[in-house]
Design an enzyme around this catalytic site. Sequence first.
Site, PDB file in Angstrom:
ATOM      1  N   ARG A  63      16.445 -24.334 -11.674  1.00  0.00           N
ATOM      2  CA  ARG A  63      17.250 -24.086 -12.873  1.00  0.00           C
ATOM      3  C   ARG A  63      16.459 -23.338 -13.944  1.00  0.00           C
ATOM      4  O   ARG A  63      16.658 -23.555 -15.138  1.00  0.00           O
ATOM      5  CB  ARG A  63      17.828 -25.396 -13.393  1.00  0.00           C
ATOM      6  CG  ARG A  63      18.837 -25.965 -12.389  1.00  0.00           C
ATOM      7  CD  ARG A  63      19.672 -27.072 -12.933  1.00  0.00           C
ATOM      8  NE  ARG A  63      19.073 -28.381 -12.851  1.00  0.00           N
ATOM      9  CZ  ARG A  63      19.047 -29.140 -11.750  1.00  0.00           C
ATOM     10  NH1 ARG A  63      19.563 -28.678 -10.623  1.00  0.00           N
ATOM     11  NH2 ARG A  63      18.513 -30.337 -11.775  1.00  0.00           N
ATOM     12  N   LEU A  97      19.826 -29.515  -6.055  1.00  0.00           N
ATOM     13  CA  LEU A  97      18.614 -28.968  -5.434  1.00  0.00           C
ATOM     14  C   LEU A  97      18.501 -27.456  -5.624  1.00  0.00           C
ATOM     15  O   LEU A  97      18.300 -26.717  -4.653  1.00  0.00           O
ATOM     16  CB  LEU A  97      18.562 -29.310  -3.936  1.00  0.00           C
ATOM     17  CG  LEU A  97      18.217 -30.765  -3.603  1.00  0.00           C
ATOM     18  CD1 LEU A  97      18.355 -31.010  -2.096  1.00  0.00           C
ATOM     19  CD2 LEU A  97      16.806 -31.126  -4.056  1.00  0.00           C
ATOM     20  N   ASP A 133      21.880 -39.589  -4.830  1.00  0.00           N
ATOM     21  CA  ASP A 133      21.836 -38.780  -6.060  1.00  0.00           C
ATOM     22  C   ASP A 133      22.785 -37.585  -6.070  1.00  0.00           C
ATOM     23  O   ASP A 133      22.983 -36.987  -7.124  1.00  0.00           O
ATOM     24  CB  ASP A 133      20.414 -38.243  -6.285  1.00  0.00           C
ATOM     25  CG  ASP A 133      19.370 -39.352  -6.394  1.00  0.00           C
ATOM     26  OD1 ASP A 133      19.773 -40.501  -6.660  1.00  0.00           O
ATOM     27  OD2 ASP A 133      18.173 -39.072  -6.207  1.00  0.00           O
ATOM     28  N   CYS A 137      -0.476   0.354   7.860  1.00  0.00           N
ATOM     29  CA  CYS A 137      -0.901   0.862   6.550  1.00  0.00           C
ATOM     30  C   CYS A 137      -2.266   1.528   6.635  1.00  0.00           C
ATOM     31  O   CYS A 137      -2.550   2.443   5.873  1.00  0.00           O
ATOM     32  CB  CYS A 137      -0.948  -0.269   5.536  1.00  0.00           C
ATOM     33  SG  CYS A 137       0.692  -0.826   5.095  1.00  0.00           S
ATOM     34  N   GLU A 163       0.835  -1.211   0.000  1.00  0.00           N
ATOM     35  CA  GLU A 163       0.000   0.000   0.000  1.00  0.00           C
ATOM     36  C   GLU A 163       0.865   1.255   0.000  1.00  0.00           C
ATOM     37  O   GLU A 163       0.551   2.250  -0.667  1.00  0.00           O
ATOM     38  CB  GLU A 163      -0.894   0.034   1.243  1.00  0.00           C
ATOM     39  CG  GLU A 163      -1.842  -1.132   1.402  1.00  0.00           C
ATOM     40  CD  GLU A 163      -1.240  -2.263   2.232  1.00  0.00           C
ATOM     41  OE1 GLU A 163      -0.057  -2.620   1.991  1.00  0.00           O
ATOM     42  OE2 GLU A 163      -1.938  -2.801   3.113  1.00  0.00           O
TER      43      GLU A 163
END
Length: 391
Positions: free
Chosen positions: A207, A204, A200, A84, A52
């Site tokens: 991409r 992480l 693996d 706000c 705002e």
Amino acid sequence: MNDLMYMKRAIALAKLATAHTWPNPLVGAVVVKHNTIIGEGYHHKAGEPHAEVHALQAAGEEAKGATLYVTLEPCAHYGKTPPCADRIIASGISRVVIGSTDPNPLVGGQGIIRLQAAGIEVKTGVCEKECALLNESFFTYIQTGKPFVTLKSAMSLDGSIATFTGASQWITNETARKHAHLLRASYDAMVVGIGTILADDPLLNCRLSGSEVYDAIIGDTLDGAYSMDIRQPDVMIFDSLGRTPIEAKVFTVPNRKVHLFVSAQCSEEKRQAFIDIGADVHDIERKPNGLSIKQALTVMGDMGYTSLLIEGGSALLSAFVETLAFDKIVTYIGNLIIGGTEATPAVGGNGFATLEAAAKLTFTDVHMMDNNIVIEAYRTGREGAYVYGHR
Ligand SMILES: NC(=O)c1ccc[n+]([C@@H]2O[C@H](COP(=O)([O-])OP(=O)(O)OC[C@H]3O[C@@H](n4cnc5c(N)ncnc54)[C@H](OP(=O)(O)O)[C@@H]3O)[C@@H](O)[C@H]2O)c1
Ligand SMILES: [Zn+2]
């Protein structure tokens, strides 16, 4: 009609800060006078001005007598910035259109009351569902103190995430994998078990480029006038003994934090080695099935993380499923059948003994991605869900 159009623009503005605002919500605002946008903005980052304020600053003196569209009820309390609601009143705005109300049990509704008391006309519930979805993670976080948890997996049609030899790359096609990267771009952090790190050695990271994410989530709503930066989600590794190798690829991605969740059995040398490469180490109670999910979520919530993408593997997913510690599930199904009782199931562990006890889901979306499928569902009965129009 115009209310809808301007609110949709405010929603698109809010999305520009996707994954950048935690522990704060995504918020967009547009100031309109005589059917012309005279100011707009969004909340960029915690500690910086709210949406705002940006929009009213851009509108300047012209804000007098104008309408303010804002995706979330304006705040009425002092946080890192002044309320706000007061800023809106001071600007001379005569009408405020709000998307979703504030689900924070302590402050919800106060912004609206304050604006109305100052004689401002307030309309609520415009694009409410879309505005609530925009902040589904923040709304869960603010009500439970814990992050919104999404389980992600890529499986064969018969529910395996790896063959009996451990092969898992790739079960899904490129379109599905690209979509999964888009998912990463919208979460505060990703979570994996040490089994996946050892099997693996994943990077992480997300991409996709900022413009690819922009095209996918903003499209042409903002006429290409803006751009987006990718924020690499932080990484949390569940690793009781501290077996994550220091040379693991996960530590090589710049501008993000890696957190190791370990137990008392993790040696002092290993803890120090993680700290030396810039990672954070958190001690969690180790139960018979692994680290306490409940305690880990509390620690993550205390750090301000509002959303987590659980990336696997099988054992870690089962821990979140069996403790019913998840809100949403996104499953990619590749066009293959792996078979075999020794293949790794998407969700391992002991499983539930009865169908009554099993985790129940409400499906919300299913679509084809070339020759793959993605399914989205929410856990039925989850805590901290925003109920449209109710607090
Ligand atoms: N297709 C996909 O979407 C996908 C995604 C990810 C992984 N994968 C595959 O999944 C396989 C790895 O899965 P995994 O089940 O062996 O390993 P995992 O779930 O990644 O990690 C399990 C390990 O995490 C630690 N842990 C700590 N707290 C835990 C808790 N509360 N619950 C469960 N585990 C906890 C335990 O080790 P400590 O006792 O040492 O702490 C446990 O052995 C790999 O073959 C990988 O390729 C596939
Ligand atoms: Zn505010």
